[in-house]
Write an enzyme that holds these catalytic residues in place. Structure first.
Site, PDB file in Angstrom:
ATOM      1  N   ASP A  89       0.865  -1.326   0.106  1.00 45.92           N
ATOM      2  CA  ASP A  89      -0.518   0.102  -0.315  1.00 45.92           C
ATOM      3  C   ASP A  89       0.485   1.547   0.051  1.00 45.92           C
ATOM      4  O   ASP A  89       1.812   1.658   1.024  1.00 45.92           O
ATOM      5  CB  ASP A  89      -0.602  -0.327   1.125  1.00 45.92           C
ATOM      6  CG  ASP A  89      -2.231  -1.238   1.089  1.00 45.92           C
ATOM      7  OD1 ASP A  89      -1.494  -1.948   0.370  1.00 45.92           O
ATOM      8  OD2 ASP A  89      -3.069  -1.070   1.344  1.00 45.92           O
ATOM      9  N   LYS A 151      -6.770   3.538  -2.881  1.00 46.07           N
ATOM     10  CA  LYS A 151      -7.235   3.057  -1.608  1.00 46.07           C
ATOM     11  C   LYS A 151      -7.102   5.019  -1.240  1.00 46.07           C
ATOM     12  O   LYS A 151      -6.398   5.389  -1.318  1.00 46.07           O
ATOM     13  CB  LYS A 151      -6.030   2.919  -1.039  1.00 46.07           C
ATOM     14  CG  LYS A 151      -6.284   2.509  -0.139  1.00 46.07           C
ATOM     15  CD  LYS A 151      -5.000   2.003   1.316  1.00 46.07           C
ATOM     16  CE  LYS A 151      -4.976   2.141   2.556  1.00 46.07           C
ATOM     17  NZ  LYS A 151      -4.074   1.541   3.348  1.00 46.07           N
ATOM     18  N   LYS A 181     -10.063   0.279  -2.649  1.00 46.46           N
ATOM     19  CA  LYS A 181      -9.803  -0.532  -1.118  1.00 46.46           C
ATOM     20  C   LYS A 181     -10.450   1.682  -0.133  1.00 46.46           C
ATOM     21  O   LYS A 181     -10.104   2.775  -0.120  1.00 46.46           O
ATOM     22  CB  LYS A 181      -8.824  -0.497  -0.326  1.00 46.46           C
ATOM     23  CG  LYS A 181      -8.113  -0.189   2.006  1.00 46.46           C
ATOM     24  CD  LYS A 181      -7.177  -1.030   1.661  1.00 46.46           C
ATOM     25  CE  LYS A 181      -6.516  -1.352   3.111  1.00 46.46           C
ATOM     26  NZ  LYS A 181      -5.525  -1.656   3.259  1.00 46.46           N
TER      27      LYS A 181
END
Length: 215
Positions: A89, A151, A181
């Site tokens: 991430d 995300k 996300k």
């Protein structure tokens, strides 16, 4: 209402507090197994994770500011994958998005994607700090650079975390080609369900147990 099992299968059970200890990570792993979640997400210094079992192991890169040289982010990602991370991430350079330097932003993401090999890259765009137009372009550039997910948030930015509006906009932009996300400030089952309804396919949660228990 989404079922408890369905929600658990979307959760990255997360521990990114700077004061976290190896014992805290062990406890996170144990709880994640007990809850039946999909993944855990820990700081790169906590890799490799001892006995993750079937859990997907995710980590963060350039976290939480994103204001790291591209070559450092790429090196951090490469090391994280070598240390056992299956998902990375990464935080974009948010200033690049605000300034409109999307070519630089895309190159930064691509460097991490290439360094991550077969690992899935999730691009944290810090949606609360961006305009709708910047969110859309950041998502487009994430897709162009080969990311697997976009995300919303780190959960550490003063502007705030995930919103249903941002999730919906991100899903609209990437369609079904990328995952979305939602992360940052999701503390209730109602909030989690709102994010799923808006288009989230993954949830980053630190309070997974309380949310799952209330479903």
């Amino acid at each position: 209402m989404t079922s408890r099992t369905d929600v658990a299968a979307m959760i990255d059970h997360t521990l990114l507090k700077p004061e976290a200890t190896p014992a805290d990570v062990d406890a996170l792993v144990a709880e994640a197994k007990e809850l039946g979640v999909l993944a855990i997400c820990v700081s790169p210094s906590m890799l490799p994770v001892t006995d993750p079992g079937e859990l997907v192991v995710a980590t963060v890169v350039g976290f939480p500011s994103g204001q790291v040289k591209p070559e450092i982010k790429a090196a951090e990602a490469k090391q994280a994958v070598a240390d056992g991370a299956a998902e990375v991430d990464m935080v974009i350079n948010i200033g690049q998005a605000v300034a409109g330097d999307f070519d630089g932003l895309e190159a930064d993401i691509r460097g991490v994607v290439e360094a991550s090999g077969d690992a899935v890259v999730k691009v944290i765009i810090e949606s609360a700090a961006l305009t709708d137009e910047q969110i859309v372009e950041a998502c487009r550039r994430s897709e162009a650079a080969g990311a697997g997910f976009v995300k919303t948030s780190t959960g550490f930015h003063p502007a705030g975390g995930a919103t249903a509006h941002a999730v919906s906009l991100m899903r609209e932009t990437v369609g079904d080609r990328l995952g979305v996300k939602a992360s940052g400030g999701i503390r209730t089952a109602e909030a989690a369900e709102e994010m799923i309804a808006a288009g989230a396919s993954r949830l980053g949660l630190s309070g997974s147990k309380a949310i799952l228990e209330s479903l």
